[in-house]
Design a protein around this motif. Structure first.
Motif, PDB file in Angstrom:
ATOM      1  N   VAL A  49       0.841  -1.197   0.000  1.00 49.01           N
ATOM      2  CA  VAL A  49       0.000   0.000   0.000  1.00 49.01           C
ATOM      3  C   VAL A  49       0.875   1.247   0.000  1.00 49.01           C
ATOM      4  O   VAL A  49       0.572   2.235  -0.684  1.00 49.01           O
ATOM      5  N   ILE A  50       1.974   1.203   0.760  1.00 50.72           N
ATOM      6  CA  ILE A  50       2.881   2.346   0.785  1.00 50.72           C
ATOM      7  C   ILE A  50       3.455   2.585  -0.601  1.00 50.72           C
ATOM      8  O   ILE A  50       3.522   3.727  -1.084  1.00 50.72           O
ATOM      9  N   VAL A  51       3.866   1.511  -1.274  1.00 46.36           N
ATOM     10  CA  VAL A  51       4.397   1.633  -2.639  1.00 46.36           C
ATOM     11  C   VAL A  51       3.324   2.176  -3.577  1.00 46.36           C
ATOM     12  O   VAL A  51       3.592   3.049  -4.411  1.00 46.36           O
ATOM     13  N   ALA A  52       2.102   1.665  -3.437  1.00 43.93           N
ATOM     14  CA  ALA A  52       1.006   2.119  -4.296  1.00 43.93           C
ATOM     15  C   ALA A  52       0.721   3.605  -4.083  1.00 43.93           C
ATOM     16  O   ALA A  52       0.544   4.362  -5.037  1.00 43.93           O
ATOM     17  N   LEU A  53       0.682   4.025  -2.806  1.00 49.60           N
ATOM     18  CA  LEU A  53       0.413   5.432  -2.498  1.00 49.60           C
ATOM     19  C   LEU A  53       1.531   6.331  -3.018  1.00 49.60           C
ATOM     20  O   LEU A  53       1.268   7.398  -3.596  1.00 49.60           O
ATOM     21  N   MET A  54       2.770   5.900  -2.819  1.00 50.06           N
ATOM     22  CA  MET A  54       3.895   6.716  -3.257  1.00 50.06           C
ATOM     23  C   MET A  54       3.951   6.803  -4.777  1.00 50.06           C
ATOM     24  O   MET A  54       4.196   7.870  -5.345  1.00 50.06           O
ATOM     25  N   SER A  55       3.737   5.674  -5.451  1.00 51.39           N
ATOM     26  CA  SER A  55       3.780   5.684  -6.913  1.00 51.39           C
ATOM     27  C   SER A  55       2.629   6.508  -7.476  1.00 51.39           C
ATOM     28  O   SER A  55       2.781   7.205  -8.478  1.00 51.39           O
ATOM     29  N   ALA A  56       1.462   6.444  -6.804  1.00 51.69           N
ATOM     30  CA  ALA A  56       0.327   7.252  -7.255  1.00 51.69           C
ATOM     31  C   ALA A  56       0.617   8.737  -7.084  1.00 51.69           C
ATOM     32  O   ALA A  56       0.318   9.555  -7.959  1.00 51.69           O
ATOM     33  N   PHE A  57       1.232   9.087  -5.950  1.00 50.05           N
ATOM     34  CA  PHE A  57       1.549  10.480  -5.675  1.00 50.05           C
ATOM     35  C   PHE A  57       2.569  11.029  -6.676  1.00 50.05           C
ATOM     36  O   PHE A  57       2.371  12.078  -7.282  1.00 50.05           O
ATOM     37  N   THR A  58       3.670  10.317  -6.830  1.00 50.55           N
ATOM     38  CA  THR A  58       4.711  10.793  -7.749  1.00 50.55           C
ATOM     39  C   THR A  58       4.254  10.729  -9.194  1.00 50.55           C
ATOM     40  O   THR A  58       4.727  11.500 -10.034  1.00 50.55           O
ATOM     41  N   GLY A  59       3.334   9.803  -9.486  1.00 46.75           N
ATOM     42  CA  GLY A  59       2.863   9.664 -10.864  1.00 46.75           C
ATOM     43  C   GLY A  59       2.003  10.806 -11.345  1.00 46.75           C
ATOM     44  O   GLY A  59       1.887  11.048 -12.544  1.00 46.75           O
ATOM     45  N   ILE A  60       1.380  11.538 -10.427  1.00 45.16           N
ATOM     46  CA  ILE A  60       0.495  12.624 -10.852  1.00 45.16           C
ATOM     47  C   ILE A  60       1.145  13.993 -10.694  1.00 45.16           C
ATOM     48  O   ILE A  60       0.514  15.016 -10.963  1.00 45.16           O
ATOM     49  N   LEU A  61       2.403  14.026 -10.273  1.00 43.22           N
ATOM     50  CA  LEU A  61       3.061  15.310 -10.070  1.00 43.22           C
ATOM     51  C   LEU A  61       3.276  16.037 -11.398  1.00 43.22           C
ATOM     52  O   LEU A  61       3.884  15.485 -12.312  1.00 43.22           O
ATOM     53  N   ARG A  66       9.388  13.999 -13.518  1.00 38.73           N
ATOM     54  CA  ARG A  66       8.814  13.319 -12.358  1.00 38.73           C
ATOM     55  C   ARG A  66       9.253  11.858 -12.269  1.00 38.73           C
ATOM     56  O   ARG A  66       9.222  11.268 -11.190  1.00 38.73           O
ATOM     57  N   VAL A  67       9.649  11.242 -13.400  1.00 36.38           N
ATOM     58  CA  VAL A  67      10.122   9.859 -13.342  1.00 36.38           C
ATOM     59  C   VAL A  67      11.379   9.774 -12.480  1.00 36.38           C
ATOM     60  O   VAL A  67      11.606   8.773 -11.792  1.00 36.38           O
ATOM     61  N   TYR A  94       8.023   3.396 -13.917  1.00 37.43           N
ATOM     62  CA  TYR A  94       7.631   3.763 -15.289  1.00 37.43           C
ATOM     63  C   TYR A  94       6.111   3.841 -15.439  1.00 37.43           C
ATOM     64  O   TYR A  94       5.574   4.822 -15.970  1.00 37.43           O
ATOM     65  N   LEU A  95       5.419   2.804 -14.990  1.00 41.47           N
ATOM     66  CA  LEU A  95       3.961   2.765 -15.156  1.00 41.47           C
ATOM     67  C   LEU A  95       3.284   3.914 -14.411  1.00 41.47           C
ATOM     68  O   LEU A  95       2.353   4.544 -14.932  1.00 41.47           O
ATOM     69  N   VAL A 134      -7.476   1.218 -18.902  1.00 42.36           N
ATOM     70  CA  VAL A 134      -6.520   0.112 -19.061  1.00 42.36           C
ATOM     71  C   VAL A 134      -5.160   0.478 -18.485  1.00 42.36           C
ATOM     72  O   VAL A 134      -4.440  -0.384 -17.966  1.00 42.36           O
ATOM     73  N   SER A 135      -4.797   1.758 -18.532  1.00 35.95           N
ATOM     74  CA  SER A 135      -3.501   2.185 -17.998  1.00 35.95           C
ATOM     75  C   SER A 135      -3.469   2.080 -16.480  1.00 35.95           C
ATOM     76  O   SER A 135      -2.535   1.522 -15.895  1.00 35.95           O
ATOM     77  N   LEU A 136      -4.484   2.642 -15.819  1.00 38.23           N
ATOM     78  CA  LEU A 136      -4.549   2.566 -14.361  1.00 38.23           C
ATOM     79  C   LEU A 136      -4.744   1.124 -13.898  1.00 38.23           C
ATOM     80  O   LEU A 136      -4.215   0.720 -12.864  1.00 38.23           O
TER      81      LEU A 136
END
Length: 349
Positions: A49-61, A66-67, A94-95, A134-136
């Motif tokens: 969940v921590i990885v998911a939250l962090m990747s979601a946060f950085t992914g929308i910056l 941002r990569v 990447y995703l 499909v991406s999310l």
């Protein structure tokens, strides 16, 4: 002189990468985010969940590069170099940072067609909804089914959550991100994160430049420098390609014409490796052949962009986390098939 300019154009990005690597190295070595991670894990009971939250946060910056920020943040959770589980973080990085092009109102991939078609943001996102789903979905599936709890390393033993620690250790990082946001500060990321590095050097009393340089992967720096140069030269003749596409006389109502122009679009996006270029190509083709083909051309050009050798993001994750090319191609191959499938469905319905 013009060719010389193409050699150094955009190379300030290398400083940005180096600073992020140093910042991430200090954060990980001194467990600066441990308290915050411990609190989140206590609330959600899962490291994934921590990885998911962090990747979601950085992914929308809405931050240029941002990569790289995402890679630095995820590196604080990834196991040491050489560990098998570490390579999965390259895919997550990447995703999580590339679905942005399908929906962000700050990206040229959305702004260019909005302006060209004279439609609202909602109309564009609604039309691209199949590609977004499909991406999310792929990001969620990868984290849930391919990443294991044991693949994630958290140094949170005997660490307690303290507001003072978060204010001192975590908030400055978040503040740096805010300063680099396009709609807020919009400052050069290398400058912002250079300042952040200095702050963490003072905080941890780290003045040994050899130690700081030890956090930097110079092979990655050199490889990204080469990619930037290649991309500068490859993108130079963009206007000529645009003119050719705009004046193309292919009859898309025939199978041959449809396949030919689709192949040209994909090849152009693949060659440029630029989100703004693929958005321009998509928009021109949609204006020439009809907006009903917009989602198809978007999916096609997006796919070419994702796997372009001129696209530095894959190289960053590959060398940052040691992710094999095969693993990248498996994940991106699945993504591309999903994108093209979703785009094809919009032609039928």
């Amino acid at each position: 002189m013009e060719n010389f300019n193409l050699l150094y154009k955009g190379q300030e990005y290398l400083l940005f990468i180096a600073f992020i690597m140093m910042v991430a190295g200090l954060i990980k070595e001194h467990s600066l985010f441990a308290g915050a991670y411990a609190y989140i894990q206590k609330v959600f009971k899962s490291k994934r969940v921590i990885v998911a939250l962090m990747s979601a946060f950085t992914g929308i910056l809405p931050v240029s590069g941002r990569v790289t920020i995402s890679a630095g943040m995820l590196d604080t959770l990834a196991p040491p170099k050489g560990s098998k589980g570490r390579e999965k973080f390259g895919i997550i990085d990447y995703l999580s940072t590339h679905h942005y092009y399908v929906w962000s109102p700050l990206e040229k991939t959305i702004l260019i067609p909005m302006a060209a078609f004279s439609v609202t943001y909602g109309a564009i996102v609604y039309s691209l909804l199949p590609l977004l789903i499909v991406s999310l979905g792929l990001v969620f599936t990868y984290i849930v089914f391919f990443v294991k709890e044991d693949d994630i390393e958290l140094n949170t033993q005997k660490t307690h959550f303290k507001v003072s620690n978060v204010l001192r250790n975590v908030v400055p990082f978040l503040f740096a991100i805010i300063l680099a946001l396009k709609p807020v500060g919009g400052l050069d990321p290398w400058l912002v994160f250079g300042g952040l590095l200095f702050y963490y050097m003072v905080l941890t009393m780290t003045w040994d430049y050899k130690k700081l340089l030890g956090y930097v992967d110079f092979r990655l720096i050199a490889w990204v420098a080469i990619i930037i140069i290649m991309a500068n030269f490859a993108r130079d003749p963009t206007n000529a390609v645009k003119a050719y596409l705009e004046g193309s006389a292919f009859d898309i109502s025939t199978v041959q014409g449809f396949v030919t122009i689709s192949a040209i679009a994909f090849a152009s996006a693949f060659a440029f490796g630029s989100s703004s270029r693929f958005a321009a190509i998509t928009t021109i083709l949609s204006l020439v052949y009809g907006v009903e083909y917009f989602v198809w051309f978007f999916a096609l050009d997006y796919a070419g962009y994702l796997i372009s050798p001129m696209h530095k993001c894959m190289a960053i994750g590959k060398m940052y986390f040691g992710t094999p090319w095969k693993r990248y191609f498996n994940a991106l191959g699945s993504w591309i098939l999903l994108l093209l499938g979703a785009g094809a469905v919009t032609l039928i319905v």
